[in-house]
Scaffold this active site. Structure first.
Site, short mmCIF file in Angstrom:
data_model
loop_
_atom_site.label_atom_id
_atom_site.label_comp_id
_atom_site.label_asym_id
_atom_site.label_seq_id
_atom_site.Cartn_x
_atom_site.Cartn_y
_atom_site.Cartn_z
N LYS A 13 -12.61 4.35 -19.17
CA LYS A 13 -12.46 5.65 -18.50
C LYS A 13 -11.63 6.57 -19.38
CE LYS A 13 -7.89 5.10 -17.32
NZ LYS A 13 -6.78 5.90 -17.92
N PRO A 96 -9.74 -1.46 -26.35
CA PRO A 96 -8.43 -1.83 -26.88
C PRO A 96 -7.39 -1.98 -25.77
CG PRO A 96 -8.84 0.50 -27.23
CD PRO A 96 -10.12 -0.08 -26.72
N MET A 97 -6.48 -2.92 -25.94
CA MET A 97 -5.40 -3.09 -24.98
C MET A 97 -4.33 -2.04 -25.26
SD MET A 97 -5.26 -7.25 -24.98
CE MET A 97 -4.09 -7.42 -23.66
N GLY A 100 -5.06 3.17 -22.92
CA GLY A 100 -5.18 4.22 -21.92
C GLY A 100 -6.60 4.47 -21.46
N GLY A 102 -8.29 2.02 -19.74
CA GLY A 102 -8.51 1.26 -18.51
C GLY A 102 -9.01 -0.15 -18.67
N GLY A 103 -8.86 -0.74 -19.85
CA GLY A 103 -9.42 -2.07 -20.08
C GLY A 103 -9.09 -3.10 -19.02
N GLY A 104 -7.81 -3.34 -18.77
CA GLY A 104 -7.40 -4.37 -17.80
C GLY A 104 -7.84 -4.03 -16.38
N SER A 105 -7.66 -2.78 -15.98
CA SER A 105 -8.04 -2.36 -14.62
C SER A 105 -9.55 -2.46 -14.43
CB SER A 105 -7.59 -0.92 -14.37
OG SER A 105 -6.19 -0.81 -14.42
N ASP A 138 -5.09 2.02 -11.17
CA ASP A 138 -6.38 2.50 -11.67
C ASP A 138 -7.56 1.65 -11.20
OD1 ASP A 138 -5.11 4.51 -13.01
OD2 ASP A 138 -5.44 3.73 -15.02
#
Length: 283
Positions: A13, A96-97, A100, A102-105, A138
């Site tokens: 995102k 990428p971690m 910003g 939203g990878g983890g979310s 998020d």
């Protein structure tokens, strides 16, 4: 694909704007932001198992198995639904971690929606989004899968349909700590709330940008380089920097100039997430 195995995207995102209105008594910040998805994603694979075990088979550097948002989301849904089945999960990382985007979310939301489908729980979006909010502010926007104007800590969502340009996203090789940015004493925390809907054009500021630029020279450099070709913006608390282009050819042309020294990618903006388009095709 067998009936109990599923491959789903976990899309990126962008925050097209981010205003910070104030700090709440619980330490979180009141925000206003505009979310839009990218057709660029991690890929998660799921296979049902009958012994109740949740197993993520892909190791993530620096993230213990049980701390991973994918595993936490799966266990929380299993616990709250009373499901006796388990899941084998694999992930192919592209996002990428600490970027910003939203990878983890997004991983957590794809896990909730994927397991809801495979375990045949029949949970609706409202229920999944409420569970998602306990994992991260998020997560609900990814669960709902539509571009949105977000308020509160980012959980009060109003669907919107901004233009869907092509974006060049630059990825400075630094991981930005969200907690560090939000605790910075110089962070703007008193932006006036936007009360007009839809959000008026020209409200594209990100209140985190000055703090991130000061703390992370690599991000500042990316903003300066991209800013020679288009309006360069920071997404979330960073580190990713993005700019909009009218077509893929224009974005590709600038990408070719900049990605010799910086990692980056070109992707289409989308108001309906790749995840939801894929799930719709399974119905």
């Amino acid at each position: 694909m067998s009936a109990n195995r599923l491959v789903l995207p976990a899309p990126a995102k962008l925050n097209l704007m981010l205003h910070i209105l104030g700090r709440r008594p619980d330490g979180y910040h009141e925000l206003q932001t505009l979310f839009q998805f990218l057709d660029y994603a991690d890929e998660l694979s799921f296979a049902v198992r009958d012994d109740g075990v949740i197993q993520l088979h892909t190791e993530m550097p620096g993230v213990p198995h049980d701390s991973n948002l994918i595993v936490r989301a799966a266990k929380k849904l299993q616990e709250q639904s009373g499901c006796k089945q388990g899941m084998d999960i694999w992930i192919e990382k592209k996002l990428p971690m600490g970027g910003g985007i939203g990878g983890g979310s997004s991983n957590a939301a794809t896990t909730l929606l994927g397991l809801n489908h495979l375990w045949q729980l029949g949970w609706d979006e409202d229920r999944l989004a409420a569970l998602g909010l306990t994992l991260g502010a998020d997560v609900p926007v990814f669960v709902r899968g539509h571009a949105a104007f977000a308020e509160g800590v980012g959980e009060k969502l109003t669907p919107v349909d901004p233009e869907e340009p092509w974006y060049l996203v630059l990825v400075p090789q630094v991981s930005v700590s969200t907690a560090e940015i939000f605790s910075d004493p110089l962070l703007t925390r008193d932006s006036s709330p936007i009360k007009v809907r839809p959000v008026p054009k020209g409200n594209s500021r990100n209140d985190c940008l000055p703090v991130v630029s000061r703390r992370y020279p690599d991000v500042r450099n990316a903003l300066n380089l991209l800013g020679k070709f288009t309006e360069a913006k920071l997404t979330g608390t960073g580190s990713c920097v993005f700019g909009a282009f009218p077509n893929k050819a224009e974005a590709d042309k600038v990408s070719a100039l900049l990605t010799e020294t910086l990692t980056g990618f070109v992707a289409k903006g989308s108001n309906v997430s790749m995840l939801h388009r894929k799930l719709q095709s399974l119905l």
